[in-house]
Every structure is written in C-alpha cells, then in structure tokens.
Design a protein around this motif. Structure first.
Motif, PDB file in Angstrom:
ATOM      1  N   GLY A  31       0.804  -1.222   0.000  1.00 33.64           N
ATOM      2  CA  GLY A  31       0.000   0.000   0.000  1.00 33.64           C
ATOM      3  C   GLY A  31       0.827   1.257   0.000  1.00 33.64           C
ATOM      4  N   ALA A  32       2.162   1.107   0.180  1.00 34.08           N
ATOM      5  CA  ALA A  32       3.068   2.260   0.170  1.00 34.08           C
ATOM      6  C   ALA A  32       3.943   2.215  -1.079  1.00 34.08           C
ATOM      7  CB  ALA A  32       3.942   2.265   1.413  1.00 34.08           C
ATOM      8  N   GLN A  33       4.415   3.396  -1.493  1.00 36.22           N
ATOM      9  CA  GLN A  33       5.267   3.501  -2.675  1.00 36.22           C
ATOM     10  C   GLN A  33       6.443   4.425  -2.384  1.00 36.22           C
ATOM     11  OE1 GLN A  33       2.299   5.007  -5.431  1.00 36.22           O
ATOM     12  NE2 GLN A  33       2.023   2.967  -6.339  1.00 36.22           N
ATOM     13  N   ILE A  34       7.560   4.169  -3.074  1.00 39.40           N
ATOM     14  CA  ILE A  34       8.726   5.042  -2.974  1.00 39.40           C
ATOM     15  C   ILE A  34       9.116   5.460  -4.391  1.00 39.40           C
ATOM     16  CG2 ILE A  34       9.547   4.149  -0.774  1.00 39.40           C
ATOM     17  CD1 ILE A  34      11.453   2.328  -2.240  1.00 39.40           C
ATOM     18  N   PRO A  35       9.893   6.545  -4.534  1.00 39.45           N
ATOM     19  CA  PRO A  35      10.173   7.059  -5.876  1.00 39.45           C
ATOM     20  C   PRO A  35      10.965   6.083  -6.748  1.00 39.45           C
ATOM     21  CG  PRO A  35      10.663   8.713  -4.206  1.00 39.45           C
ATOM     22  CD  PRO A  35      10.440   7.419  -3.491  1.00 39.45           C
ATOM     23  N   GLU A  36      10.583   6.012  -8.043  1.00 38.28           N
ATOM     24  CA  GLU A  36      11.398   5.301  -9.022  1.00 38.28           C
ATOM     25  C   GLU A  36      12.753   5.995  -9.127  1.00 38.28           C
ATOM     26  OE1 GLU A  36      11.198   2.664 -10.782  1.00 38.28           O
ATOM     27  OE2 GLU A  36       9.096   2.103 -11.107  1.00 38.28           O
ATOM     28  N   LYS A  37      13.805   5.188  -9.280  1.00 32.21           N
ATOM     29  CA  LYS A  37      15.165   5.721  -9.247  1.00 32.21           C
ATOM     30  C   LYS A  37      15.383   6.825 -10.279  1.00 32.21           C
ATOM     31  CE  LYS A  37      20.036   4.408  -9.639  1.00 32.21           C
ATOM     32  NZ  LYS A  37      21.002   3.301  -9.785  1.00 32.21           N
ATOM     33  N   GLU A  38      15.015   6.593 -11.536  1.00 31.36           N
ATOM     34  CA  GLU A  38      15.328   7.564 -12.588  1.00 31.36           C
ATOM     35  C   GLU A  38      14.641   8.903 -12.341  1.00 31.36           C
ATOM     36  OE1 GLU A  38      14.757   6.276 -16.559  1.00 31.36           O
ATOM     37  OE2 GLU A  38      16.042   4.501 -16.355  1.00 31.36           O
ATOM     38  N   SER A  39      13.362   8.850 -11.915  1.00 31.24           N
ATOM     39  CA  SER A  39      12.610  10.104 -11.732  1.00 31.24           C
ATOM     40  C   SER A  39      13.170  10.933 -10.590  1.00 31.24           C
ATOM     41  CB  SER A  39      11.128   9.805 -11.508  1.00 31.24           C
ATOM     42  OG  SER A  39      10.902   9.155 -10.265  1.00 31.24           O
TER      43      SER A  39
END
Length: 577
Positions: free
Chosen positions: A508-516
C-alpha cells in the motif's frame, strides 16, 4: 457563523448548563471584573514584574490593528522553570467518574474563590477569520496576568475588529468559548500534576470551557483556546488540523505542462521541530519552484478542513513561532508583536530580544501573518496531505496508494518529544505516537480517523516525509535528510515529477522510481533506498517492530469501540519486513 452565548445555548433548559461552564460564566459576569482592550492589556502588561520592554517596534500594521500607541515596542515575558506546554497537567472533565467530578468541581470552586481576591480583567476575541467559521471567546484572569490577555488578543482577533462581520454571520449550534487563567493557584494535592510547580488544565470540551490553573506559559492559553475551537469545528463535521497549508498557483508559469497544473494545495502535519512551518512558509521551496508561480498561505499551525464545502478555513491572524533559528538582525523580527522567554541584548544602544534559545529552550514570538507574504482566510481543499514523521526506518518520502494506510499512518504518527514541552529528560528520549500530530485532541480518536478518512475519500493523496534522518547502520547512525532535499521533494509532489514503485516492505506504500528522483536529486537512490541500508537484518527487525508498535497503539486506543474501522487500519499496517 456565530457561536451562541450561554443563555441562548441553554435557554430551553438552563439546568443543562454544565457545572464548569456555570462556574466560568459566573466569574465572567462578576461586575468587578474589568473588561479591557488590547491597548489597555498592553499598558498593564508593561507594569508586570516579569515583563520587560525592548526597543524593537511592534510591527506597525499589527500595532494599528490592536490600537497600540504610536511607537509601541515589543515586550518580553520571561518565565521560570516552565517554558513550554505541560500535557500531563490536562484533566478531562467528561472522562471522569462522578466522584472524581465532584472532587474537581469543589477544588475548582475553591480556586475561583481565591482568584476573586485579586483584581480581575477580561477580554473578548473572535476565533476564525472566515465569515463561515467564527466563534466568540472570552478570557478572564488576574490583572497581573495582563500580558497573557494581550498576547491572546494579538494571537486571535479582538472582538471589536470583526464585530460587524460576526454579527452578520449565521448562528452556529456551538456555545461561546470561555477561558479562565489563574497563575497564583497552588496545591499540594498529589492528584494534580506537579512538574516544576502545581498545574491544572481542566477541559470541558462539550461546554467549551477551559481553566488554566498555575500555568503562566502563553502557549497554554493559545492551545487551550484552539483545542476548543478545533473541537467545535469537529462538531460541525470538519476535520481539525494541527498543521500548515498553502496553495500554489502555476497558471502564471511559462512552461505549458507546468501551467496546466493550475492551483495545487499542500498540507503538512507535525509537532514542533518537524519542519511544519519550514515547509509551509518557505518562499519558493529553496528555489525549486518554477518562475511565474504564485503562492498564498492559510496558516502554518491551525486550520479546519470542510469536506462538504471542499475548503479549508483559518483560526488565527498570527504565528506563534520558535525563535531558535532567528539570530539578531534576521528579517523576521520586523513582523514581531510580542516575545516570550527570550534573552535581551544591547546593540548600538538599543535593547533587543535575542532568539536562538540563548536564555532557555523554546523561546517564542508572536509574529504577524504578513511574514508569510500573500495569505488568505480560506483556501482550496488539500490535494496533498503530508505526515511529518520522526521514524528513522522511513526514506525521505513515502506515498500511500492505499487510503487505509494513509489514515493509519496519520493516526499512529510517530515522533519524539522536544523542548517545546514541559517533560523530563527520559521522556525526551522516547519514541511516541501523536495521532495526526495533534496533542490537543480532546475527543475520541476514532472521530479523527473518520474525519481524515473522509478527506482522503474526497480526493487528497497522502504522503510521509521523514524529518529526523534515515537509517545508515542503526537507529542512531543516520543519513542526514537536509531541509533542501525535503523542499525539493515537496515541489516534485506539487508538479507530479516523480514516478512511483511499490515498496515491497510495506503493502500500500510507494517510494520514488530511481530515474525520476535522480533527475531532481542525484545520488538519492544510493543514499536513501531501503535496499541499500547497512546492517539490513537489524533494519528489517526495527521496521517490523515500528509497525508492530503502531498496530498495538491503535489497538489500545478507543478505536476498539469501532472494530471495523480498527481492523481497516491494523490490516493496513502489516509490514513485510
């Protein structure tokens, strides 16, 4: 909307007036109690033994608003042992057993009896600056506590200033707020809290009354009054917010993609020292906002979210700010109205207040809202809600794709105590939970949970910012998270510059994609990706324990009276560590 006087509110059956309100109301109506204006309270305050005059001018527009004499200067009210709030002194009348109520009522009547030996003053204010949410309030205290009356009137709005607007506003099903302060109260009764001196903050939120006994610190008057205002807003179906909120308008930017974002509002929830004001008040997010934007701030500390009307409303025209990061000569000083617990220094023949907590922790100043630049009394419903966490296991930013998790993280907001509070050294070391960063909630937690769930259902998206530091090799060996990094991430949220991936450790949680994120903050992934922590086994154990603590906290709260709601939150907090 206007609140109602005691007689109007209880007129159908005056026996419904609760004892605490009756005691406060009787004191307010004592004809020996002299009503004062802000200017009169200021003049009396300058004569107090614990108030010192300075050569710093009161911010001229504020001085005019308060009716102060030409050339009025900032006064500094210094206290003794206690220079912060004392949460443990609070007693909640409506949670007491009948025998306990009778004891407290008797003790309170005795305290008021002693209080009436002193010359007394009172003042009236209006809480709320939007015509759709206004409540009248009265404060009564001793004449030698005039500085708190002046500060209270400056913090809110003297009644006369908004009397015409208030008179035209619709009547609310809410009683006026009554605040009673008696600094000379003393007792040896072990029932009452004694940390640096006997203190009692007695609250009856249903009757909209609070008594501050033995409490000199202005923060008790301010937050006590706000507690009743927030609760009144809750009774009207609005979410009570101990946070800051601002609205950014990108329509003036040159970039067509940015321009298309239009207006975005973002709210921050956190206790003192978590960066709430820094995030809310930052002029341009450390230079990361695009050219052509405009910004308005509602407030950095207190507001109400109306989900039905899709608006937010403010309570106060001032800021009650820490001065630990404001050295002599800092431009913010020009907006000062009053100071508390600050050292004085002489510079070029002028006596000036000195911040940076030189004299004691938690030095404060009342500062005009003009400091914020453009501000409004109501703003748009929040697009983004940010919980400011002091949890070393969380990376700098986490997005909650699941509403239940967003609410659960707010309801179990993890932090550490700080020097703004009157607690001992052991308490300062503990991790604590403060639901929705609001230690002033006096009603059941499940009501806040329902209110904030409504906010997310209505369209807000939830995030957490880690404001303490991210795990390097242990809970104490941390990777620093500079404010500049957090401000860059704030701008990224406002402009939708980040792409997200599911965080495998927390469904249910997300962290930033590396490239972005690397495009904005080179090196971010190597520094803050949970996959890269040292001593990973210990990190996973600590992360699992933190979420276990969150679940236990909620299970031991009044949410057990709402089992379906509780299970929704508990199930959302299942870390896979």
């Amino acid at each position: 909307m206007a609140s109602r006087a005691s007689h109007d509110y209880y007129r159908d059956d005056m026996t419904r007036m609760p004892p605490l309100r009756s005691i406060a109301q009787t004191l307010c109506l004592d004809r020996r109690v002299r009503k004062v204006t802000a200017a009169e309270a200021y003049a009396l305050a300058r004569k107090q033994h614990d108030v010192m005059d300075t050569d710093l001018p009161v911010y001229p527009p504020a001085a005019r608003r308060l009716g102060l004499p030409e050339g009025a200067t900032v006064i500094d009210n210094c206290h003794g042992r206690i220079v912060g709030r004392t949460a443990k002194a609070r007693r909640f009348y409506n949670r007491m057993e009948p025998s306990e109520r009778r004891k407290v009522e008797a003790d309170l009547r005795e305290a008021v009896y002693e209080m009436q030996r002193y010359p007394l003053i009172k003042a009236e204010a209006i809480l709320g600056l939007d015509a759709d949410l206004m409540i009248k309030a009265t404060i009564v205290t001793t004449e030698d506590d005039a500085v708190n009356v002046f500060n209270w009137l400056a913090n809110f709005t003297p009644y006369e200033e908004l009397a015409e607007v208030y008179a035209k506003s619709p009547v609310l099903p809410i009683p006026d707020i009554l605040v009673v302060g008696f600094n000379h109260w003393t007792t040896r009764d072990p029932y009452y809290h004694n940390e640096g001196g006997p203190q009692l903050a007695l609250v009856d939120e249903e009757a909209n009354v609070i008594f501050n006994l033995g409490m000199r610190y202005f923060g008790e008057r301010k937050k006590g009054t706000l507690t009743l205002a927030w609760t009144s807003g809750m009774r009207l179906g609005m979410a009570a917010c101990h946070g800051g909120i601002k609205e950014i308008d990108f329509s003036g930017c040159q970039d067509a993609e940015v321009q298309a974002k239009g207006k975005r509002s973002i709210a921050f929830f956190g206790l003192s020292g978590t960066g709430k004001s820094s995030h809310t008040n930052s002029h341009d997010n450390g230079g990361t906002l695009p050219a052509g934007f405009s910004k308005v701030v509602l407030h950095d500390d207190a507001f109400q979210i109306d989900c039905a009307g899709k608006v937010c409303r403010v309570w106060e025209p001032t800021l009650f700010d820490k001065t630990d990061s404001r050295p002599l000569g800092h431009p913010d000083w020009r907006y000062t109205i009053s100071a508390m617990n600050l050292a004085l220094t002489e510079n070029d023949g002028k006596v000036l207040p000195l911040g940076q907590d030189v004299r004691n922790p938690n030095g404060r100043a009342l500062i005009d809202r003009d400091l914020l630049g453009a501000y409004v009394n109501r703003c748009a419903f929040p697009d983004i809600m940010v919980w400011l966490m002091k949890d070393t296991c969380l990376p700098p930013v986490v997005r909650f794709a699941d509403r239940g998790l967003a609410v659960a993280m707010g309801a179990s907001l993890m932090t550490r105590r700080n020097l703004a509070e009157n607690v001992n050294e052991d308490e300062l070391k503990k991790l604590v939970f403060e639901p929705f960063a609001n230690p002033f909630r006096v009603y059941e937690l499940w009501k806040d949970v329902e209110a904030f769930l409504n906010v997310f259902v209505a369209g807000a998206v939830g995030y957490a910012f880690n404001s303490v530091g991210f795990w390097k090799s242990s809970d104490r060996d941390l990777r620093n998270i500079p404010l500049a990094t957090s401000l860059t991430l704030q701008t990224a949220l406002l402009l939708d510059q980040l792409e997200w991936r599911d965080w495998d450790l927390l469904p249910g949680a997300q962290i930033p994609e590396k490239e972005s994120v690397e495009r904005l903050l080179p090196g971010y992934a190597a520094t803050y990706d949970p996959e890269n922590v040292e001593n990973r086994e210990r990190y996973l154990e600590t992360l699992k324990d933190r979420f276990h603590q969150r679940r236990v906290f909620l299970q031991n709260s009044d949410l057990h009276n709402q089992p379906e709601l509780l299970m929704k939150l508990v199930n959302a907090l299942m870390a896979r560590a």
